[in-house]
Design an enzyme around this catalytic site. Structure first.
Site, PDB file in Angstrom:
ATOM      1  N   ASN A 145       0.817  -1.222   0.000  1.00  0.00           N
ATOM      2  CA  ASN A 145       0.000   0.000   0.000  1.00  0.00           C
ATOM      3  C   ASN A 145       0.854   1.277   0.000  1.00  0.00           C
ATOM      4  O   ASN A 145       0.342   2.372   0.175  1.00  0.00           O
ATOM      5  CB  ASN A 145      -0.961   0.013   1.203  1.00  0.00           C
ATOM      6  CG  ASN A 145      -0.236   0.045   2.546  1.00  0.00           C
ATOM      7  OD1 ASN A 145       0.988   0.130   2.595  1.00  0.00           O
ATOM      8  ND2 ASN A 145      -0.989  -0.025   3.626  1.00  0.00           N
ATOM      9  N   GLU A 198       1.778   4.209   7.567  1.00  0.00           N
ATOM     10  CA  GLU A 198       0.678   3.785   6.711  1.00  0.00           C
ATOM     11  C   GLU A 198       0.046   4.984   5.993  1.00  0.00           C
ATOM     12  O   GLU A 198       0.081   6.104   6.519  1.00  0.00           O
ATOM     13  CB  GLU A 198      -0.396   3.107   7.576  1.00  0.00           C
ATOM     14  CG  GLU A 198       0.056   1.829   8.273  1.00  0.00           C
ATOM     15  CD  GLU A 198       0.049   0.603   7.366  1.00  0.00           C
ATOM     16  OE1 GLU A 198       0.315   0.738   6.163  1.00  0.00           O
ATOM     17  OE2 GLU A 198      -0.222  -0.494   7.885  1.00  0.00           O
ATOM     18  N   HIS A 219       3.411   1.898   2.122  1.00  0.00           N
ATOM     19  CA  HIS A 219       4.002   2.324   3.400  1.00  0.00           C
ATOM     20  C   HIS A 219       5.513   2.121   3.406  1.00  0.00           C
ATOM     21  O   HIS A 219       6.037   1.254   2.708  1.00  0.00           O
ATOM     22  CB  HIS A 219       3.322   1.662   4.605  1.00  0.00           C
ATOM     23  CG  HIS A 219       3.630   0.219   4.849  1.00  0.00           C
ATOM     24  ND1 HIS A 219       2.660  -0.702   5.194  1.00  0.00           N
ATOM     25  CD2 HIS A 219       4.786  -0.478   4.830  1.00  0.00           C
ATOM     26  CE1 HIS A 219       3.214  -1.879   5.380  1.00  0.00           C
ATOM     27  NE2 HIS A 219       4.500  -1.781   5.163  1.00  0.00           N
TER      28      HIS A 219
HETATM   29  C1  GLP Z   1       6.684  -4.519   6.856  1.00  0.00           C
HETATM   30  C2  GLP Z   1       7.788  -3.587   7.357  1.00  0.00           C
HETATM   31  C3  GLP Z   1       8.281  -2.685   6.258  1.00  0.00           C
HETATM   32  C4  GLP Z   1       8.544  -3.483   5.002  1.00  0.00           C
HETATM   33  C5  GLP Z   1       7.268  -4.130   4.529  1.00  0.00           C
HETATM   34  C6  GLP Z   1       7.415  -4.913   3.246  1.00  0.00           C
HETATM   35  O1  GLP Z   1       5.427  -3.951   6.905  1.00  0.00           O
HETATM   36  N1  GLP Z   1       7.367  -2.803   8.457  1.00  0.00           N
HETATM   37  O2  GLP Z   1       9.442  -2.024   6.694  1.00  0.00           O
HETATM   38  O3  GLP Z   1       9.063  -2.657   4.000  1.00  0.00           O
HETATM   39  O4  GLP Z   1       6.871  -5.015   5.560  1.00  0.00           O
HETATM   40  O5  GLP Z   1       7.776  -6.226   3.511  1.00  0.00           O
HETATM   41  P1  GLP Z   1       8.259  -7.264   2.446  1.00  0.00           P
HETATM   42  O6  GLP Z   1       9.679  -6.917   2.155  1.00  0.00           O
HETATM   43  O7  GLP Z   1       8.167  -8.583   3.155  1.00  0.00           O
HETATM   44  O8  GLP Z   1       7.371  -7.165   1.277  1.00  0.00           O
END
Ligand code: GLP
Length: 241
Positions: free
Chosen positions: A136, A143, A138
Site C-alpha cells: 500500500n 501507513e 508504506h
Molecule cells: C513490513 C515492514 C516494512 C517493510 C514491509 C514490506 O510492513 N514494516 O518495513 O518494508 O513489511 O515487507 P516485504 O519486504 O516482506 O514485502
C-alpha cells in the site's frame, strides 16, 4: 532519484549489497538504518558473505531499525529484533550493543519514541537507510493517511498490512495491530536512502510511485521524491506495470 532495474531478486540483492559494501568500506563507523520484511533478506545474505569471504568489518558499525511490533519482545520469533539477529547480526562481527531495534515492550511508549529519535541524532544521524515498501506504499510502518508523523511514533497497522504480514505468523489473529515506527521525518533525515522492491505484488504500487509526478501522504513512499539522494532498486517483476 536513481533507478536500477535488475533482472531478478538475486541481482537486486547484489546491487543493494554492493552499494552498502562500498559505503561501509568508505566509513568504518557508518550508521545504517535497517529494514525487515522479506525483501532485504538477500541483501543481508550478501553482507554476511562479504564479511565471511572478504573480511568486511562491522566492528564499528551502528544500526537503527525502522520499526517493531508492540507487545513482542526480542525473543519472540516474529519480533523484528529476532529477525535482525537471525538474518544479519548473529553472522557478522557487529557489537550487539551498537544495534538498535525499537523496544516493543517499552512501558512509556511516547517517551520511548522520543528517546529513539534522540539516540539517532546523538549518534550523528543515519548515513544510509535501507527501505522496503508495503503493497500500500508504506515505508517502515508509516501507513497511508491524511497526516504522517515526522518523528518515531506508535502506529496502528492497516488491515491490508496485517494481511500481508500474516504469512510470517501462525494465524492472522496473532499479528499485532500496533507498532513503533520511525517517522517520515526520521527517515528523510538519512543522508542516503535505498528503497528495494521485488516481486509482482509490488508492481502496482511501484507503477503508482514511479509514473505519477506527485507526492501524497496516501503513498508515504512518494515523499521520498523530496529527498536529494534516493536510489530505488527494483527487479523486473516489481517493474512489470
Ligand atoms: C513490513 C515492514 C516494512 C517493510 C514491509 C514490506 O510492513 N514494516 O518495513 O518494508 O513489511 O515487507 P516485504 O519486504 O516482506 O514485502
Amino acid at each position: 532519484m536513481k533507478l536500477f532495474i535488475e533482472k531478478d531478486y538475486d541481482a537486486l540483492s547484489k546491487r543493494a549489497a554492493s552499494i552498502l559494501i562500498e559505503e561501509i568500506s568508505k566509513k568504518e563507523d557508518i550508521i545504517l538504518g535497517l529494514a525487515t520484511g522479506s525483501t532485504p533478506i538477500g541483501t543481508y545474505k550478501e553482507l554476511i558473505r562479504a564479511h565471511k569471504e572478504d573480511g568486511l568489518d562491522f566492528s564499528k558499525v551502528k544500526t537503527f531499525n525502522l520499526d517493531e511490533y508492540i507487545g513482542l519482545d526480542g525473543s519472540h520469533p516474529n519480533s523484528y529484533r529476532y529477525f535482525m539477529d537471525e538474518h544479519l547480526f548473529n553472522h557478522i562481527n557487529i557489537d550487539k550493543s551498537n544495534t538498535h531495534v525499537p523496544d516493543g515492550k517499552a512501558e512509556d511508549l511516547e517517551a520511548y519514541c522520543k528517546e529513539y529519535d534522540r539516540l539517532i541524532e546523538e549518534s550523528g544521524g543515519i548515513d544510509v537507510q535501507i527501505l522496503g515498501i508495503g503493497s500500500n506504499g508504506h515505508i517502515a510502518f508509516n501507513e497511508p493517511a491524511e497526516e504522517l508523523s515526522l518523528g518515531t511514533t506508535v502506529v496502528r497497522l492497516k488491515e491490508s498490512t496485517i494481511r500481508d504480514n500474516a504469512r510470517f505468523f501462525n494465524s492472522i489473529e496473532e499479528v499485532p495491530k500496533t507498532a513503533i515506527s520511525m517517522g517520515i521525518g526520521s527517515i528523510m533525515k538519512a543522508r542516503k536512502i535505498i528503497l528495494l522492491a521485488s516481486g509482482k505484488n509490488k508492481a502496482e504500487i511501484m507503477a503508482k510511485l514511479l509514473k505519477n509526478d506527485v507526492v501524497t501522504t496516501q503513498i508515504p513512499a512518494s515523499l521520498l521524491k523530496l529527498h536529494h539522494d534516493v536510489t530505488i532498486i527494483v527487479d523486473e517483476d516489481a517493474y512489470s506495470e
